[in-house]
Design an enzyme around this catalytic site. Structure first.
Site, PDB file in Angstrom:
ATOM      1  CE  LYS A   1      21.086  38.720  59.612  1.00 16.77           C
ATOM      2  NZ  LYS A   1      20.090  38.288  60.052  1.00 16.77           N
TER       3      LYS A   1
ATOM      4  CE  LYS B   1      12.407  39.402  62.373  1.00 19.42           C
ATOM      5  NZ  LYS B   1      13.126  38.348  61.671  1.00 19.42           N
TER       6      LYS B   1
ATOM      7  CE  LYS C   1      17.774  44.085  66.075  1.00 15.42           C
ATOM      8  NZ  LYS C   1      17.584  42.580  66.022  1.00 15.42           N
TER       9      LYS C   1
HETATM   10  P1  TYM Z   1      19.967  37.189  63.274  1.00 17.57           P
HETATM   11  O1  TYM Z   1      20.290  36.631  61.876  1.00 17.57           O
HETATM   12  O2  TYM Z   1      18.753  38.333  63.289  1.00 17.57           O
HETATM   13  O3  TYM Z   1      21.036  37.811  63.921  1.00 17.57           O
HETATM   14  C1  TYM Z   1      22.502  36.992  64.109  1.00 17.57           C
HETATM   15  C2  TYM Z   1      23.111  37.328  65.583  1.00 17.57           C
HETATM   16  O4  TYM Z   1      23.470  38.731  65.540  1.00 17.57           O
HETATM   17  C3  TYM Z   1      22.998  39.625  66.679  1.00 17.57           C
HETATM   18  N1  TYM Z   1      22.546  40.867  66.158  1.00 17.57           N
HETATM   19  C4  TYM Z   1      23.195  41.984  66.897  1.00 17.57           C
HETATM   20  N2  TYM Z   1      24.064  42.122  67.790  1.00 17.57           N
HETATM   21  C5  TYM Z   1      24.200  43.181  68.382  1.00 17.57           C
HETATM   22  N3  TYM Z   1      23.727  44.431  67.702  1.00 17.57           N
HETATM   23  C6  TYM Z   1      22.699  44.310  66.581  1.00 17.57           C
HETATM   24  N4  TYM Z   1      22.058  45.355  66.006  1.00 17.57           N
HETATM   25  C7  TYM Z   1      22.466  42.943  66.311  1.00 17.57           C
HETATM   26  N5  TYM Z   1      21.345  42.302  65.128  1.00 17.57           N
HETATM   27  C8  TYM Z   1      21.554  41.036  65.372  1.00 17.57           C
HETATM   28  C9  TYM Z   1      21.698  38.516  67.365  1.00 17.57           C
HETATM   29  O5  TYM Z   1      21.593  38.686  68.573  1.00 17.57           O
HETATM   30  C10 TYM Z   1      22.446  37.434  66.848  1.00 17.57           C
HETATM   31  O6  TYM Z   1      23.121  36.495  67.686  1.00 17.57           O
HETATM   32  N6  TYM Z   1      17.141  33.982  65.819  1.00 17.57           N
HETATM   33  C11 TYM Z   1      18.388  34.320  65.503  1.00 17.57           C
HETATM   34  C12 TYM Z   1      19.309  33.317  64.745  1.00 17.57           C
HETATM   35  C13 TYM Z   1      18.906  31.724  65.524  1.00 17.57           C
HETATM   36  C14 TYM Z   1      19.788  31.294  66.283  1.00 17.57           C
HETATM   37  C15 TYM Z   1      19.198  30.055  66.605  1.00 17.57           C
HETATM   38  C16 TYM Z   1      20.721  31.908  67.383  1.00 17.57           C
HETATM   39  C17 TYM Z   1      18.160  30.822  64.920  1.00 17.57           C
HETATM   40  N7  TYM Z   1      18.332  29.618  65.868  1.00 17.57           N
HETATM   41  C18 TYM Z   1      19.899  29.206  67.500  1.00 17.57           C
HETATM   42  C19 TYM Z   1      20.931  31.113  68.364  1.00 17.57           C
HETATM   43  C20 TYM Z   1      20.701  29.738  68.715  1.00 17.57           C
HETATM   44  C21 TYM Z   1      18.920  35.662  65.031  1.00 17.57           C
HETATM   45  O7  TYM Z   1      18.298  36.671  65.504  1.00 17.57           O
HETATM   46  O8  TYM Z   1      19.570  35.755  64.112  1.00 17.57           O
END
Ligand code: TYM
Length: 329
Positions: A199, A113, A196
């Site tokens: 969003k 990032k 990957k």
């Molecule tokens: P975020 O918002 O980037 O993603 C949210 C969830 O979606 C999953 N994900 C995917 N799964 C499959 N294919 C993809 N292309 C893909 N893109 C995203 C992510 O693995 C995630 O489960 N850091 C976390 C947010 C967070 C969190 C936490 C999660 C903050 N605190 C505590 C669990 C526990 C995240 O990446 O969000």
């Protein structure tokens, strides 16, 4: 018997995608009755990169509406905003004093990032992102964290911090485990199946958004990148077809060999056409329900506020315990 706890979250940034649905949301719904669940909208993580405040406020409600529209039930799940439970940031500070600079420097998400502008101009918040994430989960003594594949390294760090804290200050936190689905844990970009699906991509053709109109979904899938060769086979050398098969399988539950058999003698065009329909079938009802919920923002805010209140009741004694053990309470 007391139910085990689950914690997970999504950042209210960009447009939630079919990747977020298959990697996270769909599984949250599937397990919600077995556990005591905390599903958070992690707005403090979203601001680790620049956000327009007005858009962010809207996105928070949009994520809340999607949480409910996919079928998360406030009877079984505490749904809330991270910034409304101050305990998250306070525990993050305590854990900052347990985490090591070297550990955070090795996080691949930070490296990725911060690549564009260089690490020197990345926010300190972006560097510290995994510590806040550890605080999110440890604060609830959650046993399980259902996430996509990209979160593995953050989960490992979270476990390390929990163990180190427990070792130094005495048993305080549950050491949580990642729960990663067997299919759909890593959906790749439609325009580039070697990265990957994200969003926050500025290119709409990169992703299918949960709130995309059905015709847009069909068109995006039809135009998804293809690799050479026409056979419908999950070949590791052909990431585009692999990704389409993964989405198909995760969306409707058929195994990849079953789908391969169904498409024997058929081509990419057939697969894409049907996949478009499979995705529309899964997402269209969610989209409709979410748009309805967004018509009543006051009700969404009420659900989030009541969730925050419930979350605080659990988080507050855990934080107090951690502070006492560290000698700051
Ligand atoms: P975020 O918002 O980037 O993603 C949210 C969830 O979606 C999953 N994900 C995917 N799964 C499959 N294919 C993809 N292309 C893909 N893109 C995203 C992510 O693995 C995630 O489960 N850091 C976390 C947010 C967070 C969190 C936490 C999660 C903050 N605190 C505590 C669990 C526990 C995240 O990446 O969000």
């Amino acid at each position: 018997m007391q139910k085990q706890r689950v914690f997970s979250g999504i950042q209210p940034s960009g447009n939630l995608t079919v990747g977020n649905y298959l990697g996270a949301l769909k599984n949250w719904v599937a397990i919600q009755k077995e556990y005591e669940n905390y599903f958070c909208i992690v707005d403090l993580h979203a601001i680790t990169v620049p956000q327009d405040p007005k858009v962010l406020r809207q996105k928070i409600r949009e994520v809340a509406a999607i949480y409910l529209a996919v079928g998360l039930d406030p009877e079984h799940c505490v749904i809330f905003r991270q910034s409304k439970v101050a305990e998250h940031t306070e525990l993050a500070w305590l854990l900052n004093c347990v985490a090591r600079f070297g550990e955070l420097s090795r996080m691949t998400q930070f490296k990725d990032k911060s690549q564009k502008g260089g690490a020197d101009s990345a926010s300190a918040g972006l560097f510290d992102y995994p510590v806040l994430m550890a605080a999110d989960v440890l604060l609830y003594n959650a046993h399980l964290v259902p996430v996509g594949d990209d979160q593995r390294q953050h989960l490992e760090l979270m476990r390390t911090l929990a163990r180190r804290f427990n070792h130094t200050f005495g048993d305080t936190f549950v050491v949580p485990e990642a729960m990663i689905p067997p299919t759909g844990a890593r959906i790749m970009g439609l325009d580039d199946p070697t990265v990957k699906m994200s969003k926050s991509s500025p290119v709409p053709a990169h992703y299918v958004a949960i709130l995309d109109e059905p015709d847009a979904v069909r068109k995006k899938i039809r135009r998804a990148k293809t690799d050479s060769g026409s056979e419908i086979k999950a070949d590791p050398e052909r990431p585009a077809i692999r990704n389409l098969l993964d989405m198909y399988s995760a969306m409707n539950g058929k195994s990849i060999p079953e789908i391969e058999a169904e498409y024997e003698g058929k081509g990419y065009g057939d697969l894409k056409k049907d996949l478009g329909e499979v995705i529309v079938e899964g997402l269209a009802p969610i989209r409709e329900h979410a748009l309805e919920l967004l018509d009543d923002p006051a009700e969404l805010d009420r659900i989030l506020d009541s969730g925050a209140e419930r979350a605080r009741k659990v988080a507050s004694p855990v934080l107090r315990d951690a502070k006492t053990r560290m000698g700051v309470e």
